[in-house]
Design a protein around this motif. Structure first.
Motif, PDB file in Angstrom:
ATOM      1  N   LYS A   1       0.575  -1.264   0.029  1.00  0.00           N
ATOM      2  CA  LYS A   1       0.234   0.045   0.392  1.00  0.00           C
ATOM      3  C   LYS A   1       1.051   1.426  -0.117  1.00  0.00           C
ATOM      4  CE  LYS A   1      -4.800  -0.365   1.908  1.00  0.00           C
ATOM      5  NZ  LYS A   1      -5.744   0.129   2.923  1.00  0.00           N
ATOM      6  N   VAL A   2       0.391   2.661  -0.502  1.00  0.00           N
ATOM      7  CA  VAL A   2       0.653   4.035  -0.191  1.00  0.00           C
ATOM      8  C   VAL A   2       1.041   4.341   1.204  1.00  0.00           C
ATOM      9  CG1 VAL A   2       0.927   5.633  -0.644  1.00  0.00           C
ATOM     10  CG2 VAL A   2      -0.208   4.856  -2.759  1.00  0.00           C
ATOM     11  N   PRO A   3       2.515   4.426   1.292  1.00  0.00           N
ATOM     12  CA  PRO A   3       2.855   5.181   2.901  1.00  0.00           C
ATOM     13  C   PRO A   3       2.002   6.226   2.943  1.00  0.00           C
ATOM     14  CG  PRO A   3       5.231   4.210   2.328  1.00  0.00           C
ATOM     15  CD  PRO A   3       3.938   4.198   0.604  1.00  0.00           C
ATOM     16  N   GLU A   4       2.024   6.306   4.401  1.00  0.00           N
ATOM     17  CA  GLU A   4       1.018   7.784   4.818  1.00  0.00           C
ATOM     18  C   GLU A   4       2.278   9.109   4.791  1.00  0.00           C
ATOM     19  OE1 GLU A   4      -0.359   7.461   8.708  1.00  0.00           O
ATOM     20  OE2 GLU A   4      -2.208   6.058   8.447  1.00  0.00           O
ATOM     21  N   PHE A   5       1.440   9.257   3.606  1.00  0.00           N
ATOM     22  CA  PHE A   5       1.670  10.784   3.795  1.00  0.00           C
ATOM     23  C   PHE A   5       1.279  12.292   4.037  1.00  0.00           C
ATOM     24  CE2 PHE A   5       0.500  10.091  -0.479  1.00  0.00           C
ATOM     25  CZ  PHE A   5      -0.014  11.506  -0.858  1.00  0.00           C
ATOM     26  N   SER A   6       1.611  13.297   4.415  1.00  0.00           N
ATOM     27  CA  SER A   6       0.995  14.769   4.441  1.00  0.00           C
ATOM     28  C   SER A   6       2.023  15.588   3.781  1.00  0.00           C
ATOM     29  CB  SER A   6       0.965  14.621   5.904  1.00  0.00           C
ATOM     30  OG  SER A   6      -0.444  16.134   5.839  1.00  0.00           O
ATOM     31  N   PHE A   7       1.792  16.277   2.671  1.00  0.00           N
ATOM     32  CA  PHE A   7       2.786  17.598   2.320  1.00  0.00           C
ATOM     33  C   PHE A   7       1.455  19.177   2.136  1.00  0.00           C
ATOM     34  CE2 PHE A   7       4.796  13.546   1.160  1.00  0.00           C
ATOM     35  CZ  PHE A   7       5.711  14.321   2.640  1.00  0.00           C
ATOM     36  N   THR A   8       1.898  19.990   1.391  1.00  0.00           N
ATOM     37  CA  THR A   8       0.963  20.811   1.150  1.00  0.00           C
ATOM     38  C   THR A   8       1.797  21.349  -0.020  1.00  0.00           C
ATOM     39  OG1 THR A   8       2.584  22.391   3.327  1.00  0.00           O
ATOM     40  CG2 THR A   8       1.345  23.891   1.428  1.00  0.00           C
ATOM     41  N   ASN A   9       0.165  21.637  -1.308  1.00  0.00           N
ATOM     42  CA  ASN A   9      -0.311  20.613  -1.713  1.00  0.00           C
ATOM     43  C   ASN A   9       0.169  22.939  -2.922  1.00  0.00           C
ATOM     44  OD1 ASN A   9      -2.713  22.899  -2.112  1.00  0.00           O
ATOM     45  ND2 ASN A   9      -3.535  21.420  -2.910  1.00  0.00           N
ATOM     46  N   GLN A  10       0.101  23.055  -3.412  1.00  0.00           N
ATOM     47  CA  GLN A  10       0.175  24.152  -4.537  1.00  0.00           C
ATOM     48  C   GLN A  10      -0.830  25.748  -4.281  1.00  0.00           C
ATOM     49  OE1 GLN A  10      -0.946  21.548  -6.369  1.00  0.00           O
ATOM     50  NE2 GLN A  10      -1.793  21.983  -7.957  1.00  0.00           N
ATOM     51  N   ASP A  11      -1.792  24.600  -3.472  1.00  0.00           N
ATOM     52  CA  ASP A  11      -2.791  26.173  -2.850  1.00  0.00           C
ATOM     53  C   ASP A  11      -2.794  26.396  -1.789  1.00  0.00           C
ATOM     54  OD1 ASP A  11      -4.143  26.059  -5.445  1.00  0.00           O
ATOM     55  OD2 ASP A  11      -5.384  24.443  -5.872  1.00  0.00           O
ATOM     56  N   GLY A  12      -1.439  25.738  -1.067  1.00  0.00           N
ATOM     57  CA  GLY A  12      -0.977  26.351   0.520  1.00  0.00           C
ATOM     58  C   GLY A  12      -2.323  24.870   1.564  1.00  0.00           C
ATOM     59  N   LYS A  13      -2.932  24.114   0.586  1.00  0.00           N
ATOM     60  CA  LYS A  13      -3.302  22.912   0.903  1.00  0.00           C
ATOM     61  C   LYS A  13      -2.777  21.747   1.913  1.00  0.00           C
ATOM     62  CE  LYS A  13      -8.231  24.575  -1.027  1.00  0.00           C
ATOM     63  NZ  LYS A  13      -8.568  24.044  -1.400  1.00  0.00           N
ATOM     64  N   THR A  14      -3.276  21.316   3.223  1.00  0.00           N
ATOM     65  CA  THR A  14      -1.990  20.127   3.347  1.00  0.00           C
ATOM     66  C   THR A  14      -3.069  18.346   2.541  1.00  0.00           C
ATOM     67  OG1 THR A  14      -1.741  20.974   5.468  1.00  0.00           O
ATOM     68  CG2 THR A  14      -1.460  18.294   5.629  1.00  0.00           C
ATOM     69  N   ILE A  15      -2.386  17.766   1.905  1.00  0.00           N
ATOM     70  CA  ILE A  15      -2.688  16.615   1.577  1.00  0.00           C
ATOM     71  C   ILE A  15      -2.199  15.715   2.364  1.00  0.00           C
ATOM     72  CG2 ILE A  15      -2.890  16.105  -0.976  1.00  0.00           C
ATOM     73  CD1 ILE A  15      -4.482  17.822  -0.565  1.00  0.00           C
ATOM     74  N   SER A  16      -2.869  14.985   2.454  1.00  0.00           N
ATOM     75  CA  SER A  16      -2.389  13.429   2.757  1.00  0.00           C
ATOM     76  C   SER A  16      -2.856  12.345   1.302  1.00  0.00           C
ATOM     77  CB  SER A  16      -2.878  12.784   4.174  1.00  0.00           C
ATOM     78  OG  SER A  16      -4.363  12.660   4.265  1.00  0.00           O
ATOM     79  N   ASN A  17      -2.418  11.353   1.724  1.00  0.00           N
ATOM     80  CA  ASN A  17      -3.469   9.975   0.783  1.00  0.00           C
ATOM     81  C   ASN A  17      -4.680   9.523   0.846  1.00  0.00           C
ATOM     82  OD1 ASN A  17      -1.963   8.895   4.034  1.00  0.00           O
ATOM     83  ND2 ASN A  17      -2.602   6.992   3.372  1.00  0.00           N
ATOM     84  N   LYS A  18      -4.927   9.791   2.809  1.00  0.00           N
ATOM     85  CA  LYS A  18      -6.343   9.494   2.722  1.00  0.00           C
ATOM     86  C   LYS A  18      -6.938  10.630   1.783  1.00  0.00           C
ATOM     87  CE  LYS A  18      -5.501   8.722   7.234  1.00  0.00           C
ATOM     88  NZ  LYS A  18      -6.231   9.165   8.895  1.00  0.00           N
ATOM     89  N   ASP A  19      -6.911  11.880   1.385  1.00  0.00           N
ATOM     90  CA  ASP A  19      -7.264  12.527   0.017  1.00  0.00           C
ATOM     91  C   ASP A  19      -7.689  11.700  -1.290  1.00  0.00           C
ATOM     92  OD1 ASP A  19      -7.851  15.318   1.444  1.00  0.00           O
ATOM     93  OD2 ASP A  19      -5.487  15.005   1.938  1.00  0.00           O
TER      94      ASP A  19
END
Length: 250
Positions: free
Chosen positions: A70-88
């Motif tokens: 499975k894809v590991p858990e991650f959480s980063f900031t996208n081009q709109d300044g929003k937090t995006i994780s694997n759950k999205d």
């Protein structure tokens, strides 16, 4: 033994006999008719339901030590300044790449090919792309936003993500085993794989199999469909589009 006790045992035996005559045939019929399902003792995951309904495609799972990767858990900031994780991305089929905006070699090709893939699935709300920069010091959300605009990115599920360098490199090299690293001698100061990973709606890494039945795992992202072949490398964008279509139907 008293007569009273004997009568009690006879009564119990008679009840058991009647139960067997009346109810056991009904239970057997229910099992034959599949009214009693074995899944009651299994976890009711989406994957289980897919397997039971026969909607699972011929796409392979990447398995490590007998377990589906499975894809590991991650959480980063996208081009709109929003937090995006694997759950999205759960419930979506998506493509993963590692790149950087100032890349002078393979990244522009990869981005153009992914835009072409994006355009093939304009009407699908459950398709997306995850692009992770390997140069987060330079690739701020503002830089990533400009890059996405310049390449014609319109899919709302295509996130260009930045964050801590160590976390991004760990995700690339250990999470996906898609190589990324710094190299002062490489053009642009970084080197990385030109491969794409394909993820299904449940977060599993998927691919087609080769002629020996082994999963291909990754898709070459640097040769376009128009080029067909370059330096002996055949294009795999057509293959990627076909396989995305299969996973969207699961």
């Amino acid at each position: 033994m008293s007569k009273k006790s004997q009568y009690s045992y006879v009564g119990i035996a008679f009840i058991i006999l009647v139960f067997g005559i009346i109810f056991i045939p009904k239970i057997i019929d229910r099992v034959k008719n599949d009214d009693i399902t074995r899944s009651e003792s299994r976890s009711e995951t989406v994957e289980t339901k897919i397997e039971e309904t026969g909607n699972l495609s011929d796409m392979a799972f990447l398995e490590i030590n007998g377990s589906k990767k499975k894809v590991p858990e991650f959480s980063f900031t996208n081009q709109d300044g929003k937090t995006i994780s694997n759950k999205d991305y759960l419930g979506k089929v998506y493509v993963v790449e590692f790149f950087f905006t100032t890349c002078p070699t393979i990244c522009p090709r990869m981005s153009r090919n992914l835009v072409e893939v994006q355009d093939e699935f304009k009407s699908f709300e459950n398709f997306g792309v995850a692009s992770f920069t390997i140069n987060p010091d330079f690739d701020t959300p503002e830089v990533l936003k400009s890059y996405a605009t310049n390449y014609g990115v319109t899919n709302p599920n295509w996130h260009f993500m930045t964050g801590k360098e160590a976390d991004i490199y760990d995700l690339a090299n250990n999470g996906f085993t898609i190589y990324a690293g710094k190299n002062a001698e490489a053009e642009g100061g970084f080197e990385h794989s030109g491969n794409f990973a394909l993820i299904d709606k449940n977060g599993y890494i998927r691919s087609r199999v080769d002629e020996f039945g082994n999963p291909k795992i990754y898709y070459k992202g640097i040769v376009s469909r128009a080029e067909q072949e370059e330096d002996g490398e055949k294009e795999e964008i057509s293959m990627l589009i076909q396989d995305i279509t299969k996973l969207l139907k699961e």
